[in-house]
Scaffold this motif. Structure first.
Motif, PDB file in Angstrom:
ATOM      1  N   VAL A  34      12.948   3.205 -37.564  1.00 14.85           N
ATOM      2  CA  VAL A  34      12.776   2.664 -36.215  1.00 14.85           C
ATOM      3  C   VAL A  34      12.209   1.246 -36.261  1.00 14.85           C
ATOM      4  CG1 VAL A  34      11.558   2.966 -34.020  1.00 14.85           C
ATOM      5  CG2 VAL A  34      12.605   4.939 -35.142  1.00 14.85           C
ATOM      6  N   GLY A  35      11.203   1.031 -37.065  1.00 16.88           N
ATOM      7  CA  GLY A  35      10.607  -0.295 -37.177  1.00 16.88           C
ATOM      8  C   GLY A  35      11.591  -1.340 -37.686  1.00 16.88           C
ATOM      9  N   GLU A  36      12.428  -0.941 -38.629  1.00 19.79           N
ATOM     10  CA  GLU A  36      13.438  -1.864 -39.167  1.00 19.79           C
ATOM     11  C   GLU A  36      14.487  -2.205 -38.113  1.00 19.79           C
ATOM     12  OE1 GLU A  36      13.471  -0.573 -43.859  1.00 19.79           O
ATOM     13  OE2 GLU A  36      14.468   0.756 -42.405  1.00 19.79           O
ATOM     14  N   ILE A  37      14.870  -1.203 -37.330  1.00 22.85           N
ATOM     15  CA  ILE A  37      15.837  -1.440 -36.251  1.00 22.85           C
ATOM     16  C   ILE A  37      15.240  -2.392 -35.226  1.00 22.85           C
ATOM     17  CG2 ILE A  37      17.124  -0.379 -34.357  1.00 22.85           C
ATOM     18  CD1 ILE A  37      17.193   2.209 -36.119  1.00 22.85           C
ATOM     19  N   ALA A  38      13.992  -2.156 -34.863  1.00 21.22           N
ATOM     20  CA  ALA A  38      13.318  -3.019 -33.887  1.00 21.22           C
ATOM     21  C   ALA A  38      13.279  -4.457 -34.381  1.00 21.22           C
ATOM     22  CB  ALA A  38      11.904  -2.504 -33.632  1.00 21.22           C
ATOM     23  N   GLU A  39      12.942  -4.623 -35.628  1.00 26.20           N
ATOM     24  CA  GLU A  39      12.884  -5.971 -36.201  1.00 26.20           C
ATOM     25  C   GLU A  39      14.264  -6.623 -36.214  1.00 26.20           C
ATOM     26  OE1 GLU A  39      11.950  -7.809 -40.557  1.00 26.20           O
ATOM     27  OE2 GLU A  39      10.553  -6.284 -39.809  1.00 26.20           O
ATOM     28  N   GLN A  40      15.265  -5.882 -36.630  1.00 27.45           N
ATOM     29  CA  GLN A  40      16.620  -6.423 -36.706  1.00 27.45           C
ATOM     30  C   GLN A  40      17.154  -6.815 -35.328  1.00 27.45           C
ATOM     31  OE1 GLN A  40      19.349  -4.312 -39.224  1.00 27.45           O
ATOM     32  NE2 GLN A  40      21.131  -5.154 -38.209  1.00 27.45           N
ATOM     33  N   LEU A  41      16.863  -6.007 -34.315  1.00 25.39           N
ATOM     34  CA  LEU A  41      17.374  -6.263 -32.969  1.00 25.39           C
ATOM     35  C   LEU A  41      16.456  -7.159 -32.142  1.00 25.39           C
ATOM     36  CD1 LEU A  41      18.760  -2.739 -32.012  1.00 25.39           C
ATOM     37  CD2 LEU A  41      19.989  -4.685 -33.005  1.00 25.39           C
ATOM     38  N   GLY A  42      15.241  -7.386 -32.627  1.00 24.95           N
ATOM     39  CA  GLY A  42      14.299  -8.218 -31.902  1.00 24.95           C
ATOM     40  C   GLY A  42      13.758  -7.559 -30.646  1.00 24.95           C
ATOM     41  N   ILE A  43      13.560  -6.239 -30.714  1.00 23.50           N
ATOM     42  CA  ILE A  43      13.010  -5.493 -29.583  1.00 23.50           C
ATOM     43  C   ILE A  43      11.818  -4.674 -30.055  1.00 23.50           C
ATOM     44  CG2 ILE A  43      15.197  -5.437 -28.319  1.00 23.50           C
ATOM     45  CD1 ILE A  43      15.637  -2.580 -29.278  1.00 23.50           C
ATOM     46  N   ASP A  44      11.068  -4.137 -29.104  1.00 25.42           N
ATOM     47  CA  ASP A  44       9.889  -3.335 -29.423  1.00 25.42           C
ATOM     48  C   ASP A  44      10.268  -2.016 -30.085  1.00 25.42           C
ATOM     49  OD1 ASP A  44       8.235  -5.194 -28.247  1.00 25.42           O
ATOM     50  OD2 ASP A  44       8.175  -4.153 -26.318  1.00 25.42           O
ATOM     51  N   HIS A  45       9.336  -1.532 -30.892  1.00 23.15           N
ATOM     52  CA  HIS A  45       9.466  -0.219 -31.531  1.00 23.15           C
ATOM     53  C   HIS A  45       9.685   0.860 -30.476  1.00 23.15           C
ATOM     54  CE1 HIS A  45       7.928   3.468 -33.426  1.00 23.15           C
ATOM     55  NE2 HIS A  45       8.230   2.910 -34.585  1.00 23.15           N
ATOM     56  N   SER A  46       8.934   0.782 -29.373  1.00 18.76           N
ATOM     57  CA  SER A  46       9.053   1.792 -28.317  1.00 18.76           C
ATOM     58  C   SER A  46      10.430   1.744 -27.650  1.00 18.76           C
ATOM     59  CB  SER A  46       7.952   1.630 -27.272  1.00 18.76           C
ATOM     60  OG  SER A  46       8.055   0.379 -26.630  1.00 18.76           O
ATOM     61  N   SER A  47      11.012   0.563 -27.542  1.00 19.82           N
ATOM     62  CA  SER A  47      12.356   0.445 -26.957  1.00 19.82           C
ATOM     63  C   SER A  47      13.393   1.136 -27.837  1.00 19.82           C
ATOM     64  CB  SER A  47      12.737  -1.028 -26.774  1.00 19.82           C
ATOM     65  OG  SER A  47      11.882  -1.647 -25.852  1.00 19.82           O
ATOM     66  N   VAL A  48      13.259   0.981 -29.140  1.00 18.74           N
ATOM     67  CA  VAL A  48      14.170   1.653 -30.070  1.00 18.74           C
ATOM     68  C   VAL A  48      14.010   3.161 -29.933  1.00 18.74           C
ATOM     69  CG1 VAL A  48      14.775   2.023 -32.494  1.00 18.74           C
ATOM     70  CG2 VAL A  48      14.211  -0.278 -31.692  1.00 18.74           C
ATOM     71  N   SER A  49      12.771   3.626 -29.882  1.00 16.74           N
ATOM     72  CA  SER A  49      12.510   5.066 -29.742  1.00 16.74           C
ATOM     73  C   SER A  49      13.126   5.613 -28.460  1.00 16.74           C
ATOM     74  CB  SER A  49      11.008   5.345 -29.758  1.00 16.74           C
ATOM     75  OG  SER A  49      10.472   5.017 -31.020  1.00 16.74           O
ATOM     76  N   LYS A  50      12.971   4.887 -27.365  1.00 17.87           N
ATOM     77  CA  LYS A  50      13.547   5.328 -26.092  1.00 17.87           C
ATOM     78  C   LYS A  50      15.075   5.349 -26.158  1.00 17.87           C
ATOM     79  CE  LYS A  50       9.755   3.703 -23.236  1.00 17.87           C
ATOM     80  NZ  LYS A  50       9.318   2.691 -22.268  1.00 17.87           N
ATOM     81  N   LEU A  51      15.664   4.328 -26.753  1.00 18.16           N
ATOM     82  CA  LEU A  51      17.126   4.291 -26.887  1.00 18.16           C
ATOM     83  C   LEU A  51      17.629   5.465 -27.728  1.00 18.16           C
ATOM     84  CD1 LEU A  51      17.601   0.468 -27.407  1.00 18.16           C
ATOM     85  CD2 LEU A  51      18.682   1.819 -25.594  1.00 18.16           C
TER      86      LEU A  51
END
Length: 78
Positions: A34-51
């Motif tokens: 999740v953290g890697e996805i957030a970094e790659q997409l430039g969004i918050d960790h919580s946004s990735v989790s919600k998605l």
């Protein structure tokens, strides 16, 4: 099992939003955390989790619907 995989690919391709599809592919096909996805997409960790959560629920709902319909069709044939 091949049918389930094909249906899952179809659900991912047609029933998810583009952003949900993106995080699902990054998570499960590329194996990113999740953290890697957030970094790659430039969004918050919580946004990735919600998605991911929304995508999981949508996938489950569509897969459940398809499985229930397959079962109903098999019962009608009997």
């Amino acid at each position: 099992m091949q049918l389930v995989r094909r249906v899952l690919r179809d659900v991912i391709a047609t029933e998810l939003t583009p952003r949900q599809r993106e995080v699902i592919l990054l998570r499960y096909y590329d194996g990113l955390r999740v953290g890697e996805i957030a970094e790659q997409l430039g969004i918050d960790h919580s946004s990735v989790s919600k998605l991911l959560d929304r995508a999981h629920r949508r996938i489950y709902r569509h897969m459940r619907y398809l499985i229930d319909n397959c079962r109903a069709g098999m019962e009608e044939e009997e």
